[in-house]
Structures are given as structure tokens and as C-alpha cells.
Design a protein around this motif. Structure first.
Motif, PDB file in Angstrom:
ATOM      1  N   ARG A 182     -21.965  18.837   9.121  1.00  0.00           N
ATOM      2  CA  ARG A 182     -22.602  18.245   7.920  1.00  0.00           C
ATOM      3  C   ARG A 182     -23.087  19.320   6.961  1.00  0.00           C
ATOM      4  O   ARG A 182     -22.972  19.182   5.744  1.00  0.00           O
ATOM      5  CB  ARG A 182     -23.745  17.320   8.329  1.00  0.00           C
ATOM      6  CG  ARG A 182     -23.244  15.951   8.735  1.00  0.00           C
ATOM      7  CD  ARG A 182     -24.382  14.937   8.817  1.00  0.00           C
ATOM      8  NE  ARG A 182     -24.468  14.498  10.190  1.00  0.00           N
ATOM      9  CZ  ARG A 182     -25.533  14.611  10.990  1.00  0.00           C
ATOM     10  NH1 ARG A 182     -26.641  15.117  10.535  1.00  0.00           N
ATOM     11  NH2 ARG A 182     -25.511  14.208  12.222  1.00  0.00           N
ATOM     12  N   LYS A 183     -23.645  20.395   7.509  1.00  0.00           N
ATOM     13  CA  LYS A 183     -24.158  21.484   6.670  1.00  0.00           C
ATOM     14  C   LYS A 183     -23.007  22.127   5.884  1.00  0.00           C
ATOM     15  O   LYS A 183     -23.138  22.408   4.694  1.00  0.00           O
ATOM     16  CB  LYS A 183     -24.856  22.532   7.535  1.00  0.00           C
ATOM     17  CG  LYS A 183     -25.429  23.682   6.750  1.00  0.00           C
ATOM     18  CD  LYS A 183     -26.085  24.703   7.656  1.00  0.00           C
ATOM     19  CE  LYS A 183     -26.546  25.900   6.846  1.00  0.00           C
ATOM     20  NZ  LYS A 183     -26.945  27.009   7.688  1.00  0.00           N
ATOM     21  N   THR A 230     -22.346  18.663  15.185  1.00  0.00           N
ATOM     22  CA  THR A 230     -22.362  17.677  14.098  1.00  0.00           C
ATOM     23  C   THR A 230     -23.233  18.165  12.945  1.00  0.00           C
ATOM     24  O   THR A 230     -22.871  18.024  11.774  1.00  0.00           O
ATOM     25  CB  THR A 230     -22.847  16.310  14.610  1.00  0.00           C
ATOM     26  OG1 THR A 230     -21.985  15.907  15.675  1.00  0.00           O
ATOM     27  CG2 THR A 230     -22.831  15.259  13.519  1.00  0.00           C
ATOM     28  N   LYS A 231     -24.354  18.769  13.279  1.00  0.00           N
ATOM     29  CA  LYS A 231     -25.254  19.305  12.247  1.00  0.00           C
ATOM     30  C   LYS A 231     -24.553  20.425  11.469  1.00  0.00           C
ATOM     31  O   LYS A 231     -24.644  20.482  10.237  1.00  0.00           O
ATOM     32  CB  LYS A 231     -26.533  19.837  12.895  1.00  0.00           C
ATOM     33  CG  LYS A 231     -27.546  20.351  11.912  1.00  0.00           C
ATOM     34  CD  LYS A 231     -28.811  20.802  12.619  1.00  0.00           C
ATOM     35  CE  LYS A 231     -29.797  21.341  11.603  1.00  0.00           C
ATOM     36  NZ  LYS A 231     -31.034  21.808  12.240  1.00  0.00           N
ATOM     37  N   ASN A 232     -23.844  21.303  12.183  1.00  0.00           N
ATOM     38  CA  ASN A 232     -23.106  22.386  11.519  1.00  0.00           C
ATOM     39  C   ASN A 232     -21.995  21.840  10.625  1.00  0.00           C
ATOM     40  O   ASN A 232     -21.755  22.355   9.536  1.00  0.00           O
ATOM     41  CB  ASN A 232     -22.523  23.351  12.554  1.00  0.00           C
ATOM     42  CG  ASN A 232     -23.585  24.204  13.212  1.00  0.00           C
ATOM     43  OD1 ASN A 232     -24.621  24.483  12.625  1.00  0.00           O
ATOM     44  ND2 ASN A 232     -23.331  24.609  14.434  1.00  0.00           N
ATOM     45  N   LYS A 242     -24.775  17.460  19.177  1.00  0.00           N
ATOM     46  CA  LYS A 242     -25.598  17.250  17.979  1.00  0.00           C
ATOM     47  C   LYS A 242     -25.603  18.498  17.102  1.00  0.00           C
ATOM     48  O   LYS A 242     -25.572  18.409  15.878  1.00  0.00           O
ATOM     49  CB  LYS A 242     -27.028  16.869  18.375  1.00  0.00           C
ATOM     50  CG  LYS A 242     -27.162  15.461  18.875  1.00  0.00           C
ATOM     51  CD  LYS A 242     -28.613  15.104  19.137  1.00  0.00           C
ATOM     52  CE  LYS A 242     -28.706  13.663  19.624  1.00  0.00           C
ATOM     53  NZ  LYS A 242     -30.108  13.252  19.793  1.00  0.00           N
ATOM     54  N   LYS A 243     -25.646  19.661  17.740  1.00  0.00           N
ATOM     55  CA  LYS A 243     -25.640  20.917  16.983  1.00  0.00           C
ATOM     56  C   LYS A 243     -24.308  21.079  16.233  1.00  0.00           C
ATOM     57  O   LYS A 243     -24.295  21.483  15.063  1.00  0.00           O
ATOM     58  CB  LYS A 243     -25.875  22.098  17.917  1.00  0.00           C
ATOM     59  CG  LYS A 243     -26.015  23.420  17.195  1.00  0.00           C
ATOM     60  CD  LYS A 243     -26.544  24.481  18.131  1.00  0.00           C
ATOM     61  CE  LYS A 243     -26.709  25.804  17.452  1.00  0.00           C
ATOM     62  NZ  LYS A 243     -27.804  25.875  16.519  1.00  0.00           N
ATOM     63  N   THR A 248     -17.382  18.281  16.724  1.00  0.00           N
ATOM     64  CA  THR A 248     -18.545  17.400  16.528  1.00  0.00           C
ATOM     65  C   THR A 248     -18.957  16.808  17.875  1.00  0.00           C
ATOM     66  O   THR A 248     -19.427  15.685  17.940  1.00  0.00           O
ATOM     67  CB  THR A 248     -18.228  16.276  15.519  1.00  0.00           C
ATOM     68  OG1 THR A 248     -17.070  15.568  15.965  1.00  0.00           O
ATOM     69  CG2 THR A 248     -18.000  16.808  14.128  1.00  0.00           C
ATOM     70  N   GLU A 253     -21.888  19.840   3.136  1.00  0.00           N
ATOM     71  CA  GLU A 253     -22.910  19.846   2.079  1.00  0.00           C
ATOM     72  C   GLU A 253     -22.790  21.096   1.206  1.00  0.00           C
ATOM     73  O   GLU A 253     -22.910  21.024  -0.019  1.00  0.00           O
ATOM     74  CB  GLU A 253     -24.303  19.789   2.721  1.00  0.00           C
ATOM     75  CG  GLU A 253     -25.425  19.655   1.735  1.00  0.00           C
ATOM     76  CD  GLU A 253     -26.767  19.523   2.433  1.00  0.00           C
ATOM     77  OE1 GLU A 253     -27.602  20.445   2.279  1.00  0.00           O
ATOM     78  OE2 GLU A 253     -26.969  18.512   3.128  1.00  0.00           O
TER      79      GLU A 253
END
Length: 113
Positions: free
Chosen positions: A33-34, A29-31, A26-27, A23, A37
């Protein structure tokens, strides 16, 4: 196949997904979270910060969920997937702050046939 056979402790499965994902950007962290989800939308529940569990009525059903996870693996990080029987899962000992807790119970699933 009778109800007792369908819900036998050796037939019912638990799928456990555990992971360490970066993490740092930003990329990343986005991965992260995805991926979380995807797990939550597929019916997994958080057991610990990076361990998710899902109760499955059969090995065939567990394989479907494992396939979904594999299709959505993040580009970086370490992901482990294991499936165990309900009998094995029931033998797990869980401790919170040195106090023994009950093993999580499966969510009742409605079966329509």
C-alpha cells in the motif's frame, strides 16, 4: 526552444512501473500500500492492477520520477521501470474484453515560464 520542440513525440516520455509485491503478511500488505501511495502521490495513474503510468514532458523530468521510485522501493518483491517515448506509447494497442480501446491520452500539463 519552441513549443513544438518541447512537446515533440520523441522528447515527451512515459514512465511505466510494473511490479509483483508479496501480500502474505500484514507487513507485506502495508509495504504494498505504501508503494502504491508513493506512485499515486507522484502523479502515476493505474493502468492495470500492478502497472502504473506517468506522462513526463522530457527525459530529464522522467529521470526525476524514476529516482523517486528507486528511493521508495519496497523491501520485498519485483519492480520494473521502463521509459518510452510518446511516439512508442502511441503505438500500443489496448484491448478490453477483446474490444480494441483507444490508447490512454496524456493529461494536459500547464507549463509556466
Amino acid at each position: 526552444m519552441g513549443s513544438a520542440e518541447r512537446f515533440n513525440q520523441y522528447r515527451v516520455m512515459w514512465v511505466m512501473v510494473f511490479f509483483d509485491l508479496p501480500t502474505e503478511t500484514k507487513k507485506d500488505t502495508k509495504n504494498y500500500r505504501k508503494f502504491v501511495e508513493v506512485l499515486e502521490k507522484d502523479g502515476f495513474s493505474r493502468f492495470q492492477f500492478s502497472i502504473f503510468l506517468r506522462h513526463c514532458p522530457s527525459m530529464e523530468n522522467a529521470k526525476v520520477h524514476i529516482r523517486r521510485i528507486k528511493m521508495n522501493l519496497p523491501p520485498k518483491g519485483h519492480v520494473g521501470i521502463i521509459h518510452i517515448t510518446d511516439k512508442q506509447f502511441g503505438m500500443m494497442e489496448v484491448f478490453i474484453s477483446a474490444k480494441k480501446e483507444l490508447t490512454p491520452q496524456p493529461i494536459q500539463q500547464l507549463e509556466l515560464f
